[in-house]
Enzyme design. Sequence first.
Site, PDB file in Angstrom:
ATOM      1  N   PHE A   1      24.902  35.137  38.544  1.00 21.07           N
ATOM      2  CA  PHE A   1      25.221  36.567  38.687  1.00 21.07           C
ATOM      3  C   PHE A   1      26.678  36.823  39.042  1.00 21.07           C
ATOM      4  O   PHE A   1      27.189  37.902  38.770  1.00 21.07           O
ATOM      5  CB  PHE A   1      24.289  37.244  39.701  1.00 21.07           C
ATOM      6  CG  PHE A   1      24.042  36.462  40.956  1.00 21.07           C
ATOM      7  CD1 PHE A   1      24.967  36.443  41.979  1.00 21.07           C
ATOM      8  CD2 PHE A   1      22.864  35.741  41.102  1.00 21.07           C
ATOM      9  CE1 PHE A   1      24.734  35.726  43.133  1.00 21.07           C
ATOM     10  CE2 PHE A   1      22.615  35.014  42.260  1.00 21.07           C
ATOM     11  CZ  PHE A   1      23.555  35.008  43.277  1.00 21.07           C
TER      12      PHE A   1
ATOM     13  N   CYS B   1      28.869  37.855  36.000  1.00 23.31           N
ATOM     14  CA  CYS B   1      28.692  39.123  35.287  1.00 23.31           C
ATOM     15  C   CYS B   1      28.638  40.343  36.209  1.00 23.31           C
ATOM     16  O   CYS B   1      28.594  41.472  35.716  1.00 23.31           O
ATOM     17  CB  CYS B   1      27.439  39.058  34.421  1.00 23.31           C
ATOM     18  SG  CYS B   1      25.941  38.563  35.285  1.00 23.31           S
ATOM     19  N   HIS B   2      28.642  40.166  37.504  1.00 25.40           N
ATOM     20  CA  HIS B   2      28.497  41.279  38.445  1.00 25.40           C
ATOM     21  C   HIS B   2      29.493  41.093  39.572  1.00 25.40           C
ATOM     22  O   HIS B   2      29.162  40.477  40.580  1.00 25.40           O
ATOM     23  CB  HIS B   2      27.075  41.295  38.991  1.00 25.40           C
ATOM     24  CG  HIS B   2      26.742  42.514  39.793  1.00 25.40           C
ATOM     25  ND1 HIS B   2      26.993  42.602  41.149  1.00 25.40           N
ATOM     26  CD2 HIS B   2      26.158  43.680  39.454  1.00 25.40           C
ATOM     27  CE1 HIS B   2      26.565  43.767  41.603  1.00 25.40           C
ATOM     28  NE2 HIS B   2      26.054  44.434  40.592  1.00 25.40           N
ATOM     29  N   PHE B   3      30.625  41.487  39.504  1.00 22.76           N
ATOM     30  CA  PHE B   3      31.382  42.178  38.465  1.00 22.76           C
ATOM     31  C   PHE B   3      32.538  41.282  38.046  1.00 22.76           C
ATOM     32  O   PHE B   3      33.008  40.479  38.851  1.00 22.76           O
ATOM     33  CB  PHE B   3      31.937  43.487  39.011  1.00 22.76           C
ATOM     34  CG  PHE B   3      30.881  44.439  39.480  1.00 22.76           C
ATOM     35  CD1 PHE B   3      30.236  45.261  38.568  1.00 22.76           C
ATOM     36  CD2 PHE B   3      30.522  44.517  40.814  1.00 22.76           C
ATOM     37  CE1 PHE B   3      29.281  46.172  38.997  1.00 22.76           C
ATOM     38  CE2 PHE B   3      29.563  45.420  41.243  1.00 22.76           C
ATOM     39  CZ  PHE B   3      28.941  46.243  40.330  1.00 22.76           C
TER      40      PHE B   3
ATOM     41  N   VAL C   1      30.057  39.774  43.153  1.00 21.41           N
ATOM     42  CA  VAL C   1      29.173  40.066  44.279  1.00 21.41           C
ATOM     43  C   VAL C   1      27.731  39.920  43.784  1.00 21.41           C
ATOM     44  O   VAL C   1      27.418  40.275  42.646  1.00 21.41           O
ATOM     45  CB  VAL C   1      29.444  41.480  44.854  1.00 21.41           C
ATOM     46  CG1 VAL C   1      29.219  42.563  43.826  1.00 21.41           C
ATOM     47  CG2 VAL C   1      28.638  41.740  46.103  1.00 21.41           C
TER      48      VAL C   1
END
EC number: 4.2.1.59
Length: 171
Positions: A66, A69-71, A76
């Site tokens: 994650f 892709c976040h962010f 985070v």
Amino acid sequence: MPQQNSYSKEDLVKAGTGELFGEGNSQLPSDNMLMMDRIITISEEGGENGKGFILAELDITPDLWFFDCHFKGDPVMPGCLGLDAMWQLVGFFLAWTGGPGKGRALGVGEVKFTGQILPTAKKVTFKIDFKRVIKRKLYMGLADGSVSVDGREIYTAKDLKVGLFTDTSKF
């Protein structure tokens, strides 16, 4: 498998393939959506309400999926993954106590986010305190939960609800 009071990552992976509680019964998500590495303690006694509790952990490394892709440029862990981990643990508890059927999240009364999980963190701790466990035609758990990162509480959830269903076709 006999009831244990702690579970390794290997055990939790078995819970994702249906091997831990038997075919057709509650499973944890597999692969990337399994949001804990171990259950430190699980008990039907104790906790804030005397109705049982779970303590579980997730090890944080910068290469977790994650963070890519976040962010972009501001990695985070999505807060919804912490919430999902708490639902996963409520469902695991219901299966662990012998409940039949497949787990489904049914809601949450209140969620508060007061911090974040960054790639520099080391460990996330999930704490679930059961308020009520119904063991009738429907198995359902009602619990409060918290998420801490490196010892600091950053999310709380009140009234997490999960049910076990033997037939999910009309859900």
